[in-house]
Design a protein around this motif. Structure first.
Motif, PDB file in Angstrom:
ATOM      1  N   GLY A  62      46.314  43.859  38.088  1.00 24.47           N
ATOM      2  CA  GLY A  62      45.237  44.823  38.307  1.00 24.47           C
ATOM      3  C   GLY A  62      44.412  45.012  37.047  1.00 24.47           C
ATOM      4  O   GLY A  62      43.165  45.031  37.086  1.00 24.47           O
ATOM      5  N   ASN A  63      45.104  45.131  35.914  1.00 25.47           N
ATOM      6  CA  ASN A  63      44.408  45.274  34.628  1.00 25.47           C
ATOM      7  C   ASN A  63      43.650  43.997  34.273  1.00 25.47           C
ATOM      8  O   ASN A  63      42.537  44.049  33.737  1.00 25.47           O
ATOM      9  N   TYR A  64      44.253  42.848  34.624  1.00 30.12           N
ATOM     10  CA  TYR A  64      43.608  41.557  34.333  1.00 30.12           C
ATOM     11  C   TYR A  64      42.290  41.432  35.088  1.00 30.12           C
ATOM     12  O   TYR A  64      41.287  40.965  34.535  1.00 30.12           O
ATOM     13  N   VAL A  65      42.298  41.830  36.348  1.00 27.80           N
ATOM     14  CA  VAL A  65      41.071  41.760  37.166  1.00 27.80           C
ATOM     15  C   VAL A  65      39.974  42.607  36.546  1.00 27.80           C
ATOM     16  O   VAL A  65      38.808  42.172  36.453  1.00 27.80           O
ATOM     17  N   VAL A  66      40.330  43.790  36.094  1.00 30.27           N
ATOM     18  CA  VAL A  66      39.331  44.707  35.505  1.00 30.27           C
ATOM     19  C   VAL A  66      38.746  44.121  34.225  1.00 30.27           C
ATOM     20  O   VAL A  66      37.528  44.135  34.015  1.00 30.27           O
ATOM     21  N   THR A  67      39.628  43.588  33.372  1.00 31.77           N
ATOM     22  CA  THR A  67      39.172  43.071  32.076  1.00 31.77           C
ATOM     23  C   THR A  67      38.460  41.718  32.178  1.00 31.77           C
ATOM     24  O   THR A  67      37.752  41.320  31.261  1.00 31.77           O
ATOM     25  N   HIS A  68      38.654  41.005  33.279  1.00 32.81           N
ATOM     26  CA  HIS A  68      38.013  39.688  33.451  1.00 32.81           C
ATOM     27  C   HIS A  68      37.021  39.689  34.618  1.00 32.81           C
ATOM     28  O   HIS A  68      36.716  38.639  35.180  1.00 32.81           O
ATOM     29  N   TRP A  69      36.526  40.863  34.953  1.00 32.09           N
ATOM     30  CA  TRP A  69      35.635  40.979  36.098  1.00 32.09           C
ATOM     31  C   TRP A  69      34.365  40.140  35.949  1.00 32.09           C
ATOM     32  O   TRP A  69      33.817  39.616  36.935  1.00 32.09           O
ATOM     33  N   SER A  70      33.906  39.972  34.721  1.00 31.87           N
ATOM     34  CA  SER A  70      32.680  39.200  34.486  1.00 31.87           C
ATOM     35  C   SER A  70      32.914  37.695  34.653  1.00 31.87           C
ATOM     36  O   SER A  70      31.968  36.935  34.864  1.00 31.87           O
ATOM     37  N   GLU A  71      34.184  37.261  34.543  1.00 28.97           N
ATOM     38  CA  GLU A  71      34.537  35.854  34.747  1.00 28.97           C
ATOM     39  C   GLU A  71      35.029  35.702  36.185  1.00 28.97           C
ATOM     40  O   GLU A  71      36.215  35.807  36.466  1.00 28.97           O
ATOM     41  N   THR A  72      34.092  35.467  37.069  1.00 31.66           N
ATOM     42  CA  THR A  72      34.356  35.519  38.512  1.00 31.66           C
ATOM     43  C   THR A  72      35.543  34.667  38.944  1.00 31.66           C
ATOM     44  O   THR A  72      36.390  35.115  39.722  1.00 31.66           O
ATOM     45  N   HIS A  73      35.633  33.436  38.470  1.00 30.23           N
ATOM     46  CA  HIS A  73      36.706  32.537  38.903  1.00 30.23           C
ATOM     47  C   HIS A  73      38.088  33.049  38.507  1.00 30.23           C
ATOM     48  O   HIS A  73      39.049  32.917  39.258  1.00 30.23           O
ATOM     49  N   LEU A  74      38.177  33.665  37.332  1.00 29.43           N
ATOM     50  CA  LEU A  74      39.463  34.215  36.883  1.00 29.43           C
ATOM     51  C   LEU A  74      39.801  35.496  37.646  1.00 29.43           C
ATOM     52  O   LEU A  74      40.968  35.727  38.014  1.00 29.43           O
ATOM     53  N   ALA A  75      38.787  36.323  37.883  1.00 29.13           N
ATOM     54  CA  ALA A  75      39.003  37.572  38.621  1.00 29.13           C
ATOM     55  C   ALA A  75      39.462  37.282  40.048  1.00 29.13           C
ATOM     56  O   ALA A  75      40.402  37.900  40.561  1.00 29.13           O
ATOM     57  N   ILE A  76      38.803  36.306  40.700  1.00 28.79           N
ATOM     58  CA  ILE A  76      39.175  35.945  42.074  1.00 28.79           C
ATOM     59  C   ILE A  76      40.594  35.368  42.105  1.00 28.79           C
ATOM     60  O   ILE A  76      41.385  35.688  43.000  1.00 28.79           O
ATOM     61  N   SER A  77      40.913  34.526  41.126  1.00 28.37           N
ATOM     62  CA  SER A  77      42.268  33.951  41.044  1.00 28.37           C
ATOM     63  C   SER A  77      43.309  35.047  40.921  1.00 28.37           C
ATOM     64  O   SER A  77      44.354  35.025  41.590  1.00 28.37           O
ATOM     65  N   ALA A  78      43.042  36.020  40.077  1.00 26.48           N
ATOM     66  CA  ALA A  78      43.981  37.127  39.868  1.00 26.48           C
ATOM     67  C   ALA A  78      44.130  37.974  41.124  1.00 26.48           C
ATOM     68  O   ALA A  78      45.237  38.438  41.451  1.00 26.48           O
ATOM     69  N   ILE A  79      43.034  38.170  41.854  1.00 23.06           N
ATOM     70  CA  ILE A  79      43.087  38.950  43.097  1.00 23.06           C
ATOM     71  C   ILE A  79      43.946  38.234  44.138  1.00 23.06           C
ATOM     72  O   ILE A  79      44.766  38.851  44.821  1.00 23.06           O
ATOM     73  N   ILE A  80      43.751  36.905  44.250  1.00 14.93           N
ATOM     74  CA  ILE A  80      44.535  36.119  45.215  1.00 14.93           C
ATOM     75  C   ILE A  80      46.023  36.183  44.880  1.00 14.93           C
ATOM     76  O   ILE A  80      46.871  36.415  45.748  1.00 14.93           O
ATOM     77  N   VAL A  81      46.352  35.994  43.612  1.00 16.88           N
ATOM     78  CA  VAL A  81      47.760  36.061  43.187  1.00 16.88           C
ATOM     79  C   VAL A  81      48.314  37.470  43.419  1.00 16.88           C
ATOM     80  O   VAL A  81      49.464  37.636  43.825  1.00 16.88           O
ATOM     81  N   SER A  82      47.468  38.477  43.183  1.00 16.21           N
ATOM     82  CA  SER A  82      47.898  39.875  43.379  1.00 16.21           C
ATOM     83  C   SER A  82      48.320  40.148  44.822  1.00 16.21           C
ATOM     84  O   SER A  82      49.270  40.892  45.063  1.00 16.21           O
TER      85      SER A  82
END
Length: 223
Positions: A62-82
């Protein structure tokens, strides 16, 4: 010695044998129940650790998604894993609740039902692995960035992405088919039985095995 006395002694001897058998049966039943209970307590410890691990991962992601929100591919990856982690967390909570409900003072049938429910929950994790196969890129991108600080996405080309989409689209049907087949009702199918046996807990199988030995003993003593 009169016949009457001999008969009385034989009857007394038979009573002692019956009492001895009854005592031995009670002792063996207690031993097997204790073994089964020990296995269940061990599973409870591991599942509780899993629960805290998945809870930690949920917060971290959850924290990773917030801190990497501007890097769409990383944020989406983190959401999927979440999503997968949250499902695993829910499964762990369910298993801990089930394990805590097992009462070894209850009849064997009740104990067995609870343990089988725990085994059924184990299939959830197998199905999660299946569903995650087409989305392996999310786990790869996230792991490389978290552990190595390496952004794989920037090194991917259009050809690789196209082949990835084609291959994973082809996997959808066999994965859905396997997902539906993976139930305890289908353990007569070889690969289902082996898959469940490979990923399900050996400790729960051993716990059930001890209960089986008690039932076998009770059958023998009634023959």
């Amino acid at each position: 010695m009169e016949t009457t006395e001999i008969i009385k002694k034989i009857e007394a001897y038979e009573i002692k044998i019956e009492e001895s058998l009854t005592l031995n049966k009670a002792i063996l039943k207690t031993i097997q129940l204790e073994k089964s209970e020990k296995k269940i307590r061990s599973i409870l410890v591991y599942r509780t650790i899993d629960l805290f691990l998945f809870a930690f991962l949920t917060l971290y992601l959850g924290n990773y998604v917030v801190t990497h929100w501007s890097e769409t591919h990383l944020a989406i990856s983190a959401i999927i894993v979440s999503v997968f982690v949250l499902i695993a967390l829910a499964g762990s909570i369910g298993q801990v609740a089930l394990l805590q409900q097992i009462d070894f003072s209850k009849p064997l049938v009740d104990i067995r039902k609870k343990i089988e429910l725990v085994n059924t929950q184990n299939i959830l994790f197998i199905k999660l692995i299946l569903l995650s196969i087409p989305l392996w890129w999310s786990f790869s991108l996230l792991s490389l960035d978290v552990f190595l600080g390496f952004d794989l996405y920037t090194h991917l080309n259009d050809v690789f992405i196209s082949w990835y989409l084609i291959c994973n689209t082809a996997l959808v049907i066999p994965i859905i088919w396997s997902f539906n087949k993976l139930t305890y009702k289908n353990t007569h199918i070889g690969w289902v039985r082996k898959t469940i046996g490979l990923f399900s807990g050996t400790k729960t199988r051993k716990a059930t095995g001890y209960l089986n030995e008690i039932e076998d003993l009770e059958v023998l003593t009634h023959l």
